[in-house]
Design a protein around this motif. Structure first.
Motif, short mmCIF file in Angstrom:
data_model
loop_
_atom_site.label_atom_id
_atom_site.label_comp_id
_atom_site.label_asym_id
_atom_site.label_seq_id
_atom_site.Cartn_x
_atom_site.Cartn_y
_atom_site.Cartn_z
N VAL A 249 0.85 -1.20 0.00
CA VAL A 249 0.00 0.00 0.00
C VAL A 249 0.89 1.25 0.00
CG1 VAL A 249 -1.62 1.37 1.39
CG2 VAL A 249 -2.03 -1.08 1.07
N GLU A 250 1.93 1.23 0.83
CA GLU A 250 2.85 2.37 0.88
C GLU A 250 3.56 2.56 -0.46
OE1 GLU A 250 2.74 4.48 3.38
OE2 GLU A 250 1.31 3.11 4.34
N GLN A 251 4.01 1.45 -1.05
CA GLN A 251 4.67 1.53 -2.36
C GLN A 251 3.71 2.09 -3.42
OE1 GLN A 251 6.19 -2.32 -3.46
NE2 GLN A 251 7.56 -2.45 -1.70
N GLU B 110 1.18 4.10 -2.91
CA GLU B 110 0.98 5.53 -2.65
C GLU B 110 2.16 6.35 -3.18
OE1 GLU B 110 -1.91 6.83 -1.59
OE2 GLU B 110 -2.50 4.74 -1.74
N GLU B 111 3.37 5.85 -2.92
CA GLU B 111 4.57 6.54 -3.41
C GLU B 111 4.57 6.59 -4.93
OE1 GLU B 111 7.97 4.53 -1.71
OE2 GLU B 111 7.25 4.90 0.33
N THR B 112 4.17 5.49 -5.56
CA THR B 112 4.13 5.43 -7.02
C THR B 112 3.11 6.41 -7.57
OG1 THR B 112 4.83 3.11 -6.94
CG2 THR B 112 3.85 3.88 -9.01
N ILE B 113 1.94 6.50 -6.93
CA ILE B 113 0.92 7.46 -7.37
C ILE B 113 1.47 8.88 -7.29
CG2 ILE B 113 -1.32 8.51 -6.76
CD1 ILE B 113 -2.22 5.65 -5.96
N ASP B 114 2.17 9.20 -6.18
CA ASP B 114 2.77 10.53 -6.03
C ASP B 114 3.78 10.80 -7.13
OD1 ASP B 114 1.22 10.95 -3.76
OD2 ASP B 114 2.84 10.48 -2.35
N LEU B 115 4.59 9.79 -7.45
CA LEU B 115 5.60 9.94 -8.50
C LEU B 115 4.95 10.10 -9.88
CD1 LEU B 115 8.21 7.28 -7.29
CD2 LEU B 115 8.47 9.78 -7.27
N ILE B 116 3.87 9.38 -10.13
CA ILE B 116 3.14 9.51 -11.40
C ILE B 116 2.60 10.93 -11.53
CG2 ILE B 116 1.05 8.82 -12.66
CD1 ILE B 116 1.58 5.93 -11.66
N GLN C 215 3.79 0.94 -15.10
CA GLN C 215 4.12 -0.49 -15.09
C GLN C 215 4.39 -0.95 -13.65
OE1 GLN C 215 7.37 -0.80 -17.87
NE2 GLN C 215 5.99 -0.97 -19.64
N GLY C 216 5.12 -0.13 -12.91
CA GLY C 216 5.37 -0.45 -11.51
C GLY C 216 4.08 -0.48 -10.71
N TYR C 217 3.21 0.48 -10.99
CA TYR C 217 1.91 0.55 -10.32
C TYR C 217 1.11 -0.73 -10.59
CZ TYR C 217 -2.79 2.09 -9.10
OH TYR C 217 -4.03 2.16 -8.55
N GLU C 218 1.11 -1.17 -11.84
CA GLU C 218 0.37 -2.38 -12.21
C GLU C 218 0.94 -3.60 -11.49
OE1 GLU C 218 0.18 -2.71 -16.50
OE2 GLU C 218 -0.64 -0.67 -16.65
N GLN C 219 2.27 -3.68 -11.36
CA GLN C 219 2.89 -4.80 -10.65
C GLN C 219 2.50 -4.80 -9.18
OE1 GLN C 219 7.04 -4.24 -11.53
NE2 GLN C 219 6.92 -5.39 -13.46
N ILE C 220 2.53 -3.62 -8.58
CA ILE C 220 2.14 -3.51 -7.17
C ILE C 220 0.67 -3.90 -7.02
CG2 ILE C 220 1.75 -1.90 -5.25
CD1 ILE C 220 4.22 -0.31 -6.41
N SER C 221 -0.17 -3.43 -7.91
CA SER C 221 -1.60 -3.75 -7.86
C SER C 221 -1.84 -5.25 -8.00
CB SER C 221 -2.37 -3.01 -8.96
OG SER C 221 -2.34 -1.62 -8.71
#
Length: 175
Positions: free
Chosen positions: A84-86, A88-94, A111-117
């Motif tokens: 969840v933290e990762q 959130e960080e990815t959303i902020d970076l996007i 792509q990173g977001y999709e992997q985390i999801s």
């Protein structure tokens, strides 16, 4: 997690779905027409949803629901909390990359977001089985769809048509 995540999640799921359809589809004209209609309705509903989420009350409820689900994920497993933290960080970076117009970074981050999801998916399924989560989800969806109907009275028929098209497309892909 915030209401922007709700929009991002919907967009990511739909992107994955549409990508899968593009690869799996036959060059069938009927399929093409149904798929085109599906995508047009999807786009309409996303626009209506974004307008609805701009309402203060709806945005606040989205935020509360999102935070509640995140908390459930953390309760299920500490690893889910890390994901969840990762996310959130990815959303902020996007969002930062979007502000800068850095499309290469956006693509990599998505792509990173999709992997985390994908990694979060089993935990999400478990969280969605929770009765409290279901109650909050139903309340939020009722208010969101109600606001969407205020914006466009055709919202529910559009949802129904999209579900019908999805079933038809699924059947066609399985043949």
């Amino acid at each position: 997690m915030n209401y922007k995540h709700v929009i991002s999640s919907v967009a990511a799921v739909l992107l994955l779905f549409s990508t899968g359809l593009l690869f799996a589809q036959a060059q069938d004209e009927e399929f093409q027409q149904l798929y085109q209609e599906y995508m047009e309705i999807n786009q309409q509903l996303q626009q209506i949803q974004q307008q609805a989420l701009q309402d203060e009350n709806v945005a606040e409820l989205a935020e509360e629901y999102s935070a509640f689900v995140d908390e459930k994920l953390r309760e299920i497993d500490p690893h889910a909390g890390e994901l969840v933290e990762q996310r959130e960080e990815t959303i902020d970076l996007i969002q930062a990359a979007q502000a800068e117009g850095n499309f290469e970074a956006i693509q990599e981050l998505q792509q990173g977001y999709e992997q985390i999801s994908q990694q979060l998916q089993p935990y999400m399924q478990q969280a969605m089985e929770d009765e409290e989560v279901q109650e909050q989800r139903n309340e939020f969806e009722e208010i969101l769809v109600g606001k969407m109907e205020e914006i466009n009275p055709e919202t529910v028929p559009l949802f129904n048509r999209m579900a019908e098209l999805s079933e038809k497309l699924d059947r066609m892909m399985q043949q």
